[in-house]
Scaffold this motif. Structure first.
Motif, PDB file in Angstrom:
ATOM      1  N   THR A   3     -50.235  12.200  97.832  1.00  0.00           N
ATOM      2  CA  THR A   3     -50.108  11.563  96.526  1.00  0.00           C
ATOM      3  C   THR A   3     -49.936  12.575  95.401  1.00  0.00           C
ATOM      4  O   THR A   3     -49.458  12.219  94.329  1.00  0.00           O
ATOM      5  CB  THR A   3     -51.339  10.693  96.230  1.00  0.00           C
ATOM      6  OG1 THR A   3     -52.523  11.512  96.284  1.00  0.00           O
ATOM      7  CG2 THR A   3     -51.467   9.565  97.235  1.00  0.00           C
ATOM      8  N   ARG A 332     -37.481  18.152  94.708  1.00  0.00           N
ATOM      9  CA  ARG A 332     -36.317  17.302  94.961  1.00  0.00           C
ATOM     10  C   ARG A 332     -36.108  17.001  96.446  1.00  0.00           C
ATOM     11  O   ARG A 332     -35.725  15.880  96.805  1.00  0.00           O
ATOM     12  CB  ARG A 332     -35.052  17.980  94.409  1.00  0.00           C
ATOM     13  CG  ARG A 332     -34.957  17.998  92.895  1.00  0.00           C
ATOM     14  CD  ARG A 332     -33.699  18.731  92.459  1.00  0.00           C
ATOM     15  NE  ARG A 332     -33.525  18.710  91.017  1.00  0.00           N
ATOM     16  CZ  ARG A 332     -32.878  17.748  90.353  1.00  0.00           C
ATOM     17  NH1 ARG A 332     -32.365  16.732  91.013  1.00  0.00           N
ATOM     18  NH2 ARG A 332     -32.751  17.819  89.042  1.00  0.00           N
ATOM     19  N   PRO A 336     -40.730  14.641  98.812  1.00  0.00           N
ATOM     20  CA  PRO A 336     -40.574  13.211  99.136  1.00  0.00           C
ATOM     21  C   PRO A 336     -40.740  12.904 100.621  1.00  0.00           C
ATOM     22  O   PRO A 336     -41.183  11.806 100.981  1.00  0.00           O
ATOM     23  CB  PRO A 336     -39.152  12.901  98.664  1.00  0.00           C
ATOM     24  CG  PRO A 336     -38.904  13.886  97.556  1.00  0.00           C
ATOM     25  CD  PRO A 336     -39.587  15.141  98.025  1.00  0.00           C
ATOM     26  N   TRP A 340     -44.729  12.060  98.836  1.00  0.00           N
ATOM     27  CA  TRP A 340     -44.948  12.234  97.401  1.00  0.00           C
ATOM     28  C   TRP A 340     -43.790  11.646  96.608  1.00  0.00           C
ATOM     29  O   TRP A 340     -42.638  11.713  97.015  1.00  0.00           O
ATOM     30  CB  TRP A 340     -45.077  13.721  97.065  1.00  0.00           C
ATOM     31  CG  TRP A 340     -45.254  13.987  95.603  1.00  0.00           C
ATOM     32  CD1 TRP A 340     -46.402  13.904  94.885  1.00  0.00           C
ATOM     33  CD2 TRP A 340     -44.232  14.400  94.675  1.00  0.00           C
ATOM     34  NE1 TRP A 340     -46.177  14.240  93.566  1.00  0.00           N
ATOM     35  CE2 TRP A 340     -44.852  14.543  93.413  1.00  0.00           C
ATOM     36  CE3 TRP A 340     -42.872  14.658  94.794  1.00  0.00           C
ATOM     37  CZ2 TRP A 340     -44.150  14.939  92.280  1.00  0.00           C
ATOM     38  CZ3 TRP A 340     -42.170  15.050  93.663  1.00  0.00           C
ATOM     39  CH2 TRP A 340     -42.809  15.182  92.434  1.00  0.00           C
ATOM     40  N   SER A 341     -44.109  11.059  95.464  1.00  0.00           N
ATOM     41  CA  SER A 341     -43.080  10.535  94.578  1.00  0.00           C
ATOM     42  C   SER A 341     -43.375  10.977  93.158  1.00  0.00           C
ATOM     43  O   SER A 341     -44.493  10.837  92.680  1.00  0.00           O
ATOM     44  CB  SER A 341     -43.039   9.004  94.631  1.00  0.00           C
ATOM     45  OG  SER A 341     -42.170   8.500  93.638  1.00  0.00           O
ATOM     46  N   GLY A 342     -42.346  11.501  92.508  1.00  0.00           N
ATOM     47  CA  GLY A 342     -42.506  11.892  91.116  1.00  0.00           C
ATOM     48  C   GLY A 342     -41.991  10.843  90.158  1.00  0.00           C
ATOM     49  O   GLY A 342     -41.807  11.114  88.976  1.00  0.00           O
ATOM     50  N   ALA A 343     -41.770   9.629  90.654  1.00  0.00           N
ATOM     51  CA  ALA A 343     -41.169   8.603  89.824  1.00  0.00           C
ATOM     52  C   ALA A 343     -41.993   8.284  88.591  1.00  0.00           C
ATOM     53  O   ALA A 343     -41.460   7.965  87.536  1.00  0.00           O
ATOM     54  CB  ALA A 343     -40.955   7.320  90.642  1.00  0.00           C
ATOM     55  N   GLN A 349     -34.757  12.222  91.752  1.00  0.00           N
ATOM     56  CA  GLN A 349     -34.773  12.291  93.207  1.00  0.00           C
ATOM     57  C   GLN A 349     -33.333  12.218  93.718  1.00  0.00           C
ATOM     58  O   GLN A 349     -32.548  11.397  93.265  1.00  0.00           O
ATOM     59  CB  GLN A 349     -35.583  11.119  93.788  1.00  0.00           C
ATOM     60  CG  GLN A 349     -37.028  11.052  93.291  1.00  0.00           C
ATOM     61  CD  GLN A 349     -37.871  12.152  93.889  1.00  0.00           C
ATOM     62  OE1 GLN A 349     -37.766  12.447  95.077  1.00  0.00           O
ATOM     63  NE2 GLN A 349     -38.707  12.777  93.085  1.00  0.00           N
TER      64      GLN A 349
END
Length: 350
Positions: A3, A332, A336, A340-343, A349
């Protein structure tokens, strides 16, 4: 599932050809700049390693406070502070002040420390184990006092001649919530279980001093599972009332340019096994290669799958711009794949 991701810097400096970090000032100022760049990329944490008597970062609280003052969102932390060297009450004051400056972003990793260049270095700072006490015992005792202090326990008493009463005194300032953001850096299953019993999060070390012949990631995953089982056992009465966090660190060097290939080649190294202070120990591998391959290898890493936080070590002497390039590639193309997500912070992405 991961996370959060962060970077971990050892803060080396050396006045040598090729080094972009030639002085202590360079190491400190570039750490601040890299934290700013990492925050802009959507990275969740900026962590520093603490070593004494070496050309590396040593006094974390001024640096973390400076990072906090120049950033808005990123977590700031250590991985780890060697408690043998610390005055627990003064450290509690420093930690609380840093946490307040950051707005509650401090994630403080502490431990017994790792092998070092100094012979009995903590004794030079005025601290030595008591009779029948090991260095590890000293570190754990200091950690217990530190935890009590940041939890608001009375650790001193008033002077009745001045106050008219005898009452307990806590260190000041106090930082709400800091007690839940302390991590123990563990190199064994036993110390992981000990940390769970005291309500600390777990930073699983890249050096495990109980090699069983299993690959490093499996050995580390076993440690994490033992920690979580111990946490559940201690938490059956809701003693902690929260889900603990677990981090692992990995050396991940994506190769996307000719410069990357010149620095790192195209292949990493496997686990390393050796004797450390008379104990057979296993060290984690270095991941080097094209981002797609690294993503697949990390997704298959058993300990990475068990952890919720992954810290990527950076070759800080290559400078801020180059390390930001590494982190951007990880953000990038690699992170992911491990969940993990940087949204939430708008990270692009591909």
């Amino acid at each position: 599932m991961t996370t959060k991701i962060g970077f971990l810097s050892f803060g080396h400096w050396q006045d040598a050809p090729g080094s972009r970090t030639r002085s202590a000032a360079d190491a400190l100022l570039q750490s601040i700049e890299l934290a700013q760049a990492a925050e802009n990329l959507g990275v969740d944490g900026a962590y520093v390693r603490v070593h004494h008597f070496e050309r590396q970062l040593a006094s974390p609280f001024p640096l973390l406070s400076a990072i906090a003052a120049r950033t808005d969102r990123i977590e700031i932390g250590t991985g780890v502070i060697d408690m043998r060297y610390e005055n627990p009450l003064y450290m509690a004051e420093e930690a609380a002040a840093t946490d307040l400056i950051s707005g509650g972003r401090l994630q403080l990793g502490v431990s017994r420390g790792s092998p070092e260049i100094a012979l009995n270095g903590a004794e030079s700072f005025g601290y030595r184990p008591g009779d029948g006490q090991t260095a590890a015992d000293l570190a754990r005792a200091k950690t217990e006092l530190f935890l009590a202090a940041i939890d608001g326990a009375a650790v001193a008493t008033t002077d009745p001649q001045r106050s008219g009463v005898r009452a307990g005194l806590a260190v000041q300032p106090q930082a709400p919530g800091l007690r839940e953001r302390i991590w123990w850096g563990s190199g064994t299953r036993g110390t992981a279980v000990w940390a769970a019993g005291r309500g600390m999060n777990l930073q699983s070390s890249t050096l495990l001093s109980e090699d069983t012949g299993e690959p490093f990631d499996r050995l580390q995953a076993e440690q994490i599972r033992a920690y979580r089982a111990a946490w559940a056992e201690h938490d059956h009465g809701h003693d902690h009332g929260r889900t603990p966090r677990v981090s692992v660190s990995r050396s991940v060097l994506p190769v996307t340019t000719d410069l990357d290939r010149r620095f790192f080649g195209t292949h990493g190294e496997g686990d390393q096994v050796g004797l450390l202070e008379g104990v057979r120990a296993r060290f984690g591998r270095t991941y080097v290669g094209e981002p797609d391959r690294l993503a697949a290898e990390l997704a298959a890493d058993e300990a990475v799958r068990e952890a919720d936080t992954v810290l990527f070590t950076v070759p800080n002497q290559l400078g801020v711009e180059y390390n930001a390039h590494i982190l951007e590639t990880i953000v990038r193309h690699v992170a992911p794949a491990i969940g993990w997500s940087g949204a939430a912070v708008g990270v692009p992405q591909n």
